[in-house]
Design an enzyme around this catalytic site. Structure first.
Site, mmCIF file in Angstrom:
data_model
loop_
_atom_site.group_PDB
_atom_site.id
_atom_site.type_symbol
_atom_site.label_atom_id
_atom_site.label_comp_id
_atom_site.label_asym_id
_atom_site.label_seq_id
_atom_site.Cartn_x
_atom_site.Cartn_y
_atom_site.Cartn_z
ATOM 1 N N LYS A 75 1.023 -1.214 0.026
ATOM 2 C CA LYS A 75 -0.186 0.079 -0.297
ATOM 3 C C LYS A 75 1.096 0.990 -0.288
ATOM 4 O O LYS A 75 1.696 1.631 0.897
ATOM 5 C CB LYS A 75 -0.703 -0.225 1.263
ATOM 6 C CG LYS A 75 -1.898 1.265 1.312
ATOM 7 C CD LYS A 75 -2.958 0.955 2.166
ATOM 8 C CE LYS A 75 -4.147 1.788 2.578
ATOM 9 N NZ LYS A 75 -5.223 1.546 4.287
ATOM 10 N N SER A 150 -9.820 1.762 2.759
ATOM 11 C CA SER A 150 -8.722 1.783 2.082
ATOM 12 C C SER A 150 -7.850 1.522 0.939
ATOM 13 O O SER A 150 -7.182 1.934 0.442
ATOM 14 C CB SER A 150 -8.383 3.187 3.399
ATOM 15 O OG SER A 150 -7.283 2.801 4.147
ATOM 16 N N SER A 174 -10.046 -0.823 6.831
ATOM 17 C CA SER A 174 -9.169 -1.031 5.990
ATOM 18 C C SER A 174 -8.500 -1.947 5.259
ATOM 19 O O SER A 174 -8.489 -2.171 4.787
ATOM 20 C CB SER A 174 -8.018 0.474 5.719
ATOM 21 O OG SER A 174 -9.142 1.518 5.854
HETATM 22 N N1 GLN Z 1 -12.528 3.710 6.443
HETATM 23 C C1 GLN Z 1 -12.335 3.908 7.503
HETATM 24 C C2 GLN Z 1 -11.694 5.236 7.562
HETATM 25 O O1 GLN Z 1 -12.236 5.838 6.849
HETATM 26 C C3 GLN Z 1 -11.295 2.851 8.466
HETATM 27 C C4 GLN Z 1 -9.735 3.362 6.750
HETATM 28 C C5 GLN Z 1 -8.311 2.436 7.968
HETATM 29 O O2 GLN Z 1 -9.227 1.815 8.321
HETATM 30 N N2 GLN Z 1 -7.570 3.242 7.738
HETATM 31 O O3 GLN Z 1 -11.716 5.653 8.449
#
Ligand code: GLN
Length: 470
Positions: A75, A150, A174
């Site tokens: 990532k 994400s 994410s």
């Molecule tokens: N969807 C969650 C957010 O937008 C989780 C993001 C993540 O785990 N980096 O904060």
């Protein structure tokens, strides 16, 4: 998607049935063919091929590390030396990292090949992959649908067989949510299990790096390598790391698995509820005991999470000021104008929303009403889990309330988007490990994911139960 797992690849190379350079070239070709999926931001073609040659020889000579033959994607918020580190944000631009994340260092030391950096929601803020400042990644099961986020690109790369495994980061879901949407395995380890050194900070008390793979064996192999205490991250834990990969096949007989009653609400897609029921029957048939448990704080998790993560993000993101990294706005009138213009131009809409929410909940007048309260709720959420774990060894729940949604469907509705994380954020708040496993498909052919929730530092039990269900 019948791909070889890492152990088989090693065996085949050793026997002379497979050549690593050919297999890496195969992946490189496939990455080009599947560019429409938007998985990769950069591909390290030259270095991957050069490594392949060296590692192929090492495997033949019997001197290779445990991940030799594995092709891994990162990532783009995880640093690799001399590589880009964009977080899919315009504000970082073409920044090249002068140092390397500990997790990446360990992968390389184990002879893994890093094939490239993957797409993501900007600064890891999002649940669909659509907040990338470049282009959205798409679900390989149906490109009209989102892959989740994400860690969108890392998950797509694994699900579309563009690499053997990938690293993502999980602050509120994410890794697990995109794994569920794309039908692969994704684990958020216990907070502190994997060093955060070299992971660009979003919300430091919640962030963890974790693996994504399409088999339990590969997931365990990667996890094995990246775990462990690191003097460069004072929050990394000294707990010994068990031999995950050697103990995967232990029987589940006698284990007690809790199902949080509150998680199976009306809002849950019926096919996901059915998947929970069918996993439950299989676990019982395998000799496990399944019990109902209570997690009463479910309704407060999203609110607590979105206060704490935005508060921490507003502080962490203040370092992007136009002076130190990447983008700097042109012709500002003075220093303040330079900061402002750079941030206006460089941050996307969701990132700006979070910085504003975060500074608001931390401001003198609202700190007690929001931030302090959220911290209290966090303590109660931890207690909720402690109580539930009195009655069980691990828990089983849905990973997400629905399967993947269409690109564009929720983009103008942040609250609906945030509710995607209802089953995942509480684990980050409590620091617990979670593993999303594939559990069939819905009527539209989109994958369903189930989440296994473990006690602190008990990733092994999650892997064993996942292996049983695999
Ligand atoms: N969807 C969650 C957010 O937008 C989780 C993001 C993540 O785990 N980096 O904060």
């Amino acid at each position: 998607m019948n791909k070889l797992n890492i152990a088989t690849i090693q065996q085949k190379i050793k026997n002379g049935e497979l050549d690593l350079s050919e297999s890496v070239s195969g992946y490189l070709a496939k990455i080009k063919q599947q560019q429409n999926l938007g998985a990769f931001l950069t591909v390290y073609e030259q270095s991957a091929l050069a490594q392949a040659k060296k590692i192929n020889d090492k495997i033949r000579r019997g001197t290779a590390g445990s991940l030799a033959g594995a092709v891994i994607a990162l990532k783009d918020n995880i640093a690799i030396k001399r590589g880009q580190l964009s977080c899919a944000s315009k504000i970082i631009g073409n920044y090249i990292s002068p140092f390397e994340a500990t997790a990446v260092n360990k992968l390389l030391a184990a002879d893994a090949i890093i094939i490239g950096k993957t797409n993501m929601d900007e600064f890891a803020m999002g649940s669909s992959g659509e907040n990338s400042s470049l282009f959205p990644a798409k679900n390989p099961h149906n490109p009209d649908f989102v892959p989740g986020g994400s860690s969108s690109g890392s998950t797509v790369a694994v699900a579309a067989d563009l690499c053997n495994a990938a690293l993502g980061s999980d602050t509120g879901g994410s890794i697990r949510q995109p794994a569920a949407f794309c039908g692969v395995y994704g684990m958020k380890p216990t907070y502190g299990r994997v060093s955060r050194y070299g992971l660009v900070a979003f919300a430091s008390s919640l962030d963890q790096i974790g693996p994504i793979a399409d088999s339990v064996a590969d997931l365990a192999a990667v996890l094995q390598v990246i775990c462990g205490n690191d003097e460069k991250d004072s929050t990394s834990a000294p707990e010994p790391v068990p031999a995950f990969d050697a103990n995967l096949d232990e029987s589940i007989t006698g284990k007690t698995i809790g199902i949080p009653r509150q998680y199976l609400t009306e809002a849950l897609q019926p096919e996901i509820r059915d998947a929970v029921e069918s996993a439950k029957s299989r676990l019982c048939a395998g000799g496990a005991k399944v019990v109902d448990v209570e997690l009463k704080m479910l309704d407060y998790c999203i609110a607590a999470y979105y206060i704490i993560c935005t508060a921490e993000a507003s502080s962490n993101l203040s370092r992007y000021d136009g002076a130190r990294y990447g983008l700097r706005a042109e012709n500002p009138a003075d220093l303040d104008a330079m900061y402002t213009k750079t941030r206006v131009q460089g941050f996307g809409k969701e990132v700006k929303r979070r910085i504003m929410l975060g500074t608001y909940v931390l401001s003198a007048g609202y700190y007690d009403a929001y931030y302090r309260r959220a911290l209290r709720a966090r303590t109660l959420i931890c207690r909720d889990f402690e109580n539930a774990f009195q009655q069980c060894d691990l828990m089983l729940s849905p990973t997400t309330p629905t399967t993947a949604f269409k690109l564009g469907a929720n983009i103008d509705d942040p609250l609906t988007m945030y509710l995607q994380d209802i089953y995942t954020v509480s684990l980050n708040l409590a620091g617990l490990p979670g593993l999303s496993i594939p559990a069939g498909k819905d009527a539209q052919g989109l994958p369903i994911g189930l989440q296994l929730i473990g006690k602190h530092f008990d990733e092994l039990t999650l892997l064993q139960v996942a292996r049983f269900l695999e």
